[in-house]
Design a protein around this motif. Structure first.
Motif, PDB file in Angstrom:
ATOM      1  N   ARG A  12     -12.380   2.981   0.730  1.00 14.17           N
ATOM      2  CA  ARG A  12     -13.218   1.959   1.334  1.00 14.17           C
ATOM      3  C   ARG A  12     -14.032   2.522   2.491  1.00 14.17           C
ATOM      4  N   PRO A 116     -13.892   0.193  -7.628  1.00 12.95           N
ATOM      5  CA  PRO A 116     -13.677  -0.184  -9.027  1.00 12.95           C
ATOM      6  C   PRO A 116     -14.357  -1.520  -9.361  1.00 12.95           C
ATOM      7  N   ASP A 117     -14.322  -2.423  -8.391  1.00 13.38           N
ATOM      8  CA  ASP A 117     -14.979  -3.710  -8.551  1.00 13.38           C
ATOM      9  C   ASP A 117     -16.464  -3.550  -8.874  1.00 13.38           C
ATOM     10  N   GLU A 120     -17.100  -2.074 -12.291  1.00 11.16           N
ATOM     11  CA  GLU A 120     -17.039  -3.117 -13.310  1.00 11.16           C
ATOM     12  C   GLU A 120     -18.398  -3.819 -13.413  1.00 11.16           C
ATOM     13  N   VAL A 140      -7.740   1.030 -14.695  1.00  4.87           N
ATOM     14  CA  VAL A 140      -7.863   1.517 -13.316  1.00  4.87           C
ATOM     15  C   VAL A 140      -6.914   0.759 -12.396  1.00  4.87           C
ATOM     16  N   ARG A 141      -6.791  -0.544 -12.624  1.00  2.00           N
ATOM     17  CA  ARG A 141      -5.929  -1.379 -11.790  1.00  2.00           C
ATOM     18  C   ARG A 141      -4.478  -0.882 -11.832  1.00  2.00           C
ATOM     19  N   PRO A 144      -2.200   3.045  -9.888  1.00  4.77           N
ATOM     20  CA  PRO A 144      -1.170   3.192  -8.847  1.00  4.77           C
ATOM     21  C   PRO A 144       0.206   2.721  -9.315  1.00  4.77           C
TER      22      PRO A 144
ATOM     23  N   ILE B  98      -1.572  -9.832 -12.169  1.00  4.22           N
ATOM     24  CA  ILE B  98      -2.723  -9.631 -11.294  1.00  4.22           C
ATOM     25  C   ILE B  98      -3.597  -8.581 -11.962  1.00  4.22           C
ATOM     26  N   PHE B  99      -4.814  -8.946 -12.289  1.00  2.00           N
ATOM     27  CA  PHE B  99      -5.648  -8.070 -13.112  1.00  2.00           C
ATOM     28  C   PHE B  99      -6.756  -7.367 -12.341  1.00  2.00           C
ATOM     29  N   MET B 100      -7.274  -8.043 -11.322  1.00  3.95           N
ATOM     30  CA  MET B 100      -8.501  -7.542 -10.716  1.00  3.95           C
ATOM     31  C   MET B 100      -8.201  -6.667  -9.500  1.00  3.95           C
ATOM     32  N   PHE B 101      -9.264  -6.062  -8.941  1.00  3.15           N
ATOM     33  CA  PHE B 101      -9.078  -5.100  -7.852  1.00  3.15           C
ATOM     34  C   PHE B 101      -8.986  -5.751  -6.485  1.00  3.15           C
ATOM     35  N   THR B 102      -9.465  -6.979  -6.377  1.00  3.03           N
ATOM     36  CA  THR B 102      -9.295  -7.669  -5.106  1.00  3.03           C
ATOM     37  C   THR B 102      -8.619  -9.017  -5.352  1.00  3.03           C
ATOM     38  N   ARG B 105     -10.976 -11.900  -6.313  1.00  8.44           N
ATOM     39  CA  ARG B 105     -11.445 -11.840  -7.703  1.00  8.44           C
ATOM     40  C   ARG B 105     -10.333 -12.247  -8.656  1.00  8.44           C
ATOM     41  N   PRO B 142      -4.529  -5.108  -5.111  1.00  4.96           N
ATOM     42  CA  PRO B 142      -3.161  -5.484  -5.467  1.00  4.96           C
ATOM     43  C   PRO B 142      -2.115  -4.473  -4.998  1.00  4.96           C
ATOM     44  N   HIS B 143      -2.453  -3.167  -5.058  1.00  2.00           N
ATOM     45  CA  HIS B 143      -1.430  -2.186  -4.707  1.00  2.00           C
ATOM     46  C   HIS B 143      -1.190  -2.092  -3.207  1.00  2.00           C
TER      47      HIS B 143
END
Lengths: 248, 281
Positions: A12, A116-117, A120, A140-141, A144, B98-102, B105, B142-143
């Motif tokens: 970020r 990543p957002d 997409e 990608v999600r 980790p 939980i699917f998205m990066f934020t 979202r 999410p992580h």
């Protein structure tokens, strides 16, 4: 592997460059990449790289880019040696070697500044099917999560006496089997749970899902786009017609 | 109050199994109720829940008979799209929903799938985030979240679709005692604020008796006990089905034999303390 992850993983940031429309960042990287391929002399390549360094400075990722360059340079040395052996031409071998660094930097600049957002969003712009985009997003999600999984499995197997670092190459490869099998089984179970959760939240209910956020090109995005294309055209023109290919 | 869930003589057998997972199951749940479903592992709880939100029979096929009605319409004849808007399902492991990066979202995920307009979606997402008190997490990945936070995020995603009935599948199994307590308080608050009906599968009964209106015990795929937590837990059969009867209840049952227990059948530590404090004074 370390240089690869360090050079391409998004972190970020709040710089002007980070906040640019992801499509503009992709365009800039593509243009830099193309220019790198057009270069016919080392001094031209030096010009291109200095532009990249300037972009990296604006994006406040100079240190990370410098590290990537340094680490790529070792691989470049290899390219240089092979070329020199094959052609015997010092200048062109050096060109190939440095060009490799420039190519890596141009791509890395895009990936380290684009979340990543945003990736997409870029994929959606290219009208890729929703399923493809979603597969990418979940892949990608869960990187980790899978990494954590792997570490836990490794610890569990080591505590049961598996010696990962022992033996010759073949033995070491075989040692990975007790790590990989639980990892694959875990992932299969996980994907089943994901499918249930997707169904429960209406995945695929309408052919055209909406999106919470919309990336709209701001005036600054448009200005940067025009500037980038102009600079690209000028550089391409000068490389081919104005500047001598074999500067002393 | 209307019936939000009606299950009549439900039977289900998975294709690769000889035994039925659910046998002649009946249940009625009124709007705004909190029903706790308990029973030993493998008693058919998970199958039953999946029959309520439509994963059975829409995603898992098998031998299905009987009727499940949610808000008056048959689950069998409704689409997953409609069901997703009436029944919310919080799965056991929040990580895998939980699917998205934020966070933001992800809370919007269900609404995006339904094609909800952006302004309307923004309003509902913000509302769900506010309800769960996760405003400060909205832009996180999410992580970067703890298990308790992931659970809240997953629940926000479920609530954003404004379901009338919410299913929680062992919601406290990954939580430490304090976070588990917070979740129980959250259920009680949401029921009050939104009038949502909850069906909760849970082993830690001592946490949930505070908010539960009913306790249903399942064994061998069928319903064996159904009543208020007080009636079920103080009854003679509860222990026999392998559910964890809270210590407070067990102590009173033991003392009752010597006529030493309070006659009110107290469910929580708070109730018992209040009663004993008064008695002593």
């Amino acid at each position: 592997m370390m240089w690869l992850s360090g050079g391409f993983v998004f972190r970020r940031g709040t710089s002007v460059y980070h906040r640019l429309d992801p499509r503009v960042k992709l365009l800039i990287s593509l243009l830099m990449f193309s220019v790198t391929l057009m270069v016919q002399a080392l001094y031209q390549l030096a010009m291109v790289i200095s532009v990249m360094v300037a972009v990296a400075a604006v994006a406040t990722v100079l240190r990370r880019v410098a590290r990537t360059m340094l680490l790529t340079a070792s691989f470049s040395g290899f390219i240089f040696a092979i070329n020199l052996l094959a052609t015997g031409n010092l200048a062109s071998s050096a060109l190939y070697a440095v060009r490799f660094v420039a190519i890596v930097v141009s791509t890395s600049l895009f990936f380290i500044t684009t979340s990543p957002d945003e990736l997409e969003q870029v994929m959606k712009t290219f009208r890729l099917p929703r399923d493809v985009v979603f597969a990418f997003v979940t892949a990608v999600r869960f990187i980790p999560v899978m990494m954590l999984d792997t570490l836990q499995i490794m610890d569990a197997q080591k505590s049961r006496g598996l010696e990962l670092e022992k033996g010759n190459l073949l033995k070491r490869v075989r040692n990975m089997v007790p790590i990989l099998i639980p990892l694959v089984v875990n992932s299969v179970i996980r994907s089943g749970e994901l499918a249930e959760a997707m169904e429960s939240r209406a995945y695929g209910a309408v052919p055209k899902p909406t999106s919470l956020v919309k990336y709209r090109a701001r005036p600054v995005d448009k200005a940067v786009t025009v500037l980038a294309i102009l600079l690209f055209a000028l550089t391409a023109y000068s490389f081919y017609f104005l500047l001598p290919a074999h500067f002393p | 109050m209307g019936r939000i869930l009606e299950i009549q003589r439900l039977n289900f057998r998975y294709p690769d199994s000889r035994k039925k997972a659910v046998v002649d199951f009946d249940l009625e749940v009124s709007e705004g109720e909190v029903v706790v479903l308990a029973g030993p592992s493998g008693c058919g709880k998970s199958t039953l829940l999946r029959a309520v939100n439509g994963l059975i029979p829409h995603m898992y096929t098998g031998e299905y008979s009987g009727e499940v009605k949610v808000a008056g319409s048959s689950v069998k004849d409704s689409s997953m799209r409609d069901l997703a808007q009436t029944v919310g399902f919080l799965f056991q492991n929040p990580e895998n929903q939980i699917f998205m990066f934020t966070v933001e979202r992800d809370v919007a995920f269900g609404l995006e799938n339904l094609g909800v307009e952006r302004e309307e979606m923004r309003r509902r997402v913000d509302e769900a985030i506010r309800l769960l008190g996760i405003e400060d997490l909205a832009q996180r990945a999410p992580h970067e979240l703890s298990d308790g936070q992931k659970q809240r995020v997953a629940l926000a995603g479920v609530l954003a679709m404004s379901p009338k009935l919410v299913i929680l599948d062992e919601p406290t199994s990954l939580l430490d005692p304090r976070t588990a307590m917070e979740l129980v308080d959250l259920v009680s608050r949401l029921r009050k604020e939104l009038g949502t009906t909850f069906v909760v599968v849970e082993h830690r009964l001592e946490l949930l008796v505070k908010v539960a209106d009913r306790l249903v015990v399942m064994s061998g795929g069928t319903k064996v006990l159904d009543g208020t937590p007080r009636d079920v837990l103080f009854g003679d059969e509860a222990e026999g089905y392998g559910i964890s009867v809270p210590a407070i209840t067990r102590v009173q049952k033991m003392l009752a034999k010597d006529r030493l227990a309070p006659t009110e059948r107290l469910l929580t530590a708070e109730e018992l303390a209040a009663r004993l404090g008064r008695g002593a004074a």
